[in-house]
Design a protein around this motif. Structure first.
Motif, PDB file in Angstrom:
ATOM      1  N   CYS A  86       0.861  -1.175   0.000  1.00  0.00           N
ATOM      2  CA  CYS A  86       0.000   0.000   0.000  1.00  0.00           C
ATOM      3  C   CYS A  86       0.900   1.227   0.000  1.00  0.00           C
ATOM      4  O   CYS A  86       2.115   1.113   0.171  1.00  0.00           O
ATOM      5  N   GLY A  87       0.320   2.375  -0.228  1.00  0.00           N
ATOM      6  CA  GLY A  87       1.125   3.571  -0.293  1.00  0.00           C
ATOM      7  C   GLY A  87       0.362   4.772   0.197  1.00  0.00           C
ATOM      8  O   GLY A  87      -0.869   4.793   0.189  1.00  0.00           O
ATOM      9  N   HIS A  88       1.106   5.769   0.612  1.00  0.00           N
ATOM     10  CA  HIS A  88       0.509   7.027   1.029  1.00  0.00           C
ATOM     11  C   HIS A  88       0.526   7.974  -0.159  1.00  0.00           C
ATOM     12  O   HIS A  88       1.598   8.288  -0.690  1.00  0.00           O
ATOM     13  N   GLU A 136       0.911   5.085  -3.653  1.00  0.00           N
ATOM     14  CA  GLU A 136      -0.009   4.075  -4.187  1.00  0.00           C
ATOM     15  C   GLU A 136       0.448   3.582  -5.557  1.00  0.00           C
ATOM     16  O   GLU A 136       0.244   2.420  -5.906  1.00  0.00           O
ATOM     17  N   ALA A 188       3.090   1.090  -4.962  1.00  0.00           N
ATOM     18  CA  ALA A 188       2.455  -0.124  -4.443  1.00  0.00           C
ATOM     19  C   ALA A 188       1.833  -0.945  -5.573  1.00  0.00           C
ATOM     20  O   ALA A 188       1.922  -2.178  -5.580  1.00  0.00           O
TER      21      ALA A 188
END
Length: 171
Positions: A120-122, A126, A129
């Protein structure tokens, strides 16, 4: 065993699964992950790939390489250091830089056979990810990072917002 500073060492299979969290814009800094780039060819290869795409997607002038913006020449004044930081914080540079560094670290982890079960990513992370999850090729991530950064850097009005969508009723 573990060191007094809290660093733990181990070998063999681990219990559970590992997730990767990729950083968003704002986590970049001049010289980031320099030690990894100097030690692991996988990092250098990913940076070279990102350099080529970064340079090819720029228009009408000869830009510096992305790596030159991440790792500029040593600065001996606060003004020059501030200028280097500002250049890397620019959205059209920050996003490609984070993508290159994120994929480089991922490639180093894969070299050591570290298996990522979920990603996942901030914000911008993303995209990294999605690449980690195999949903896009590294070249596509670098091209998209460049285009996204350039588009977001244009204009002076609201350049984005977030939309959260929940799927209901899926079995």
């Amino acid at each position: 065993w573990s060191a007094p500073a809290g660093i733990a060492f181990g070998a063999g299979p681990t219990a559970g699964r590992l997730a990767a969290l990729f950083p968003g814009q704002g986590s970049q800094y001049v010289g980031m992950l320099r030690d990894l780039v100097c030690q692991f060819p996988q990092m250098l290869e990913e940076l070279a790939l990102a350099d080529g795409i970064f340079t090819n997607q720029r228009d009408n002038r000869t830009p510096p390489r992305l790596s030159d913006l991440i790792y500029p020449h040593p600065a001996f004044s606060d003004d020059v250091r501030a200028s280097q930081e500002a250049a890397l914080k620019s959205t059209d540079v920050a996003q490609p830089a984070l993508g290159a560094m994120s994929l480089g670290v991922l490639r180093v982890l894969q070299h050591f056979e570290v298996a990522i079960a979920a990603a996942c990513g901030h914000s911008y992370g993303e995209l990294s990810a999605l690449c980690c999850a195999g949903r896009m090729a590294p070249e596509a991530l670098h091209r998209l990072s460049n285009l996204r950064g350039q588009l977001m850097a244009q204009g002076s009005t609201d350049r984005g917002s977030m939309l959260a969508v929940q799927e209901i009723g899926r079995a």
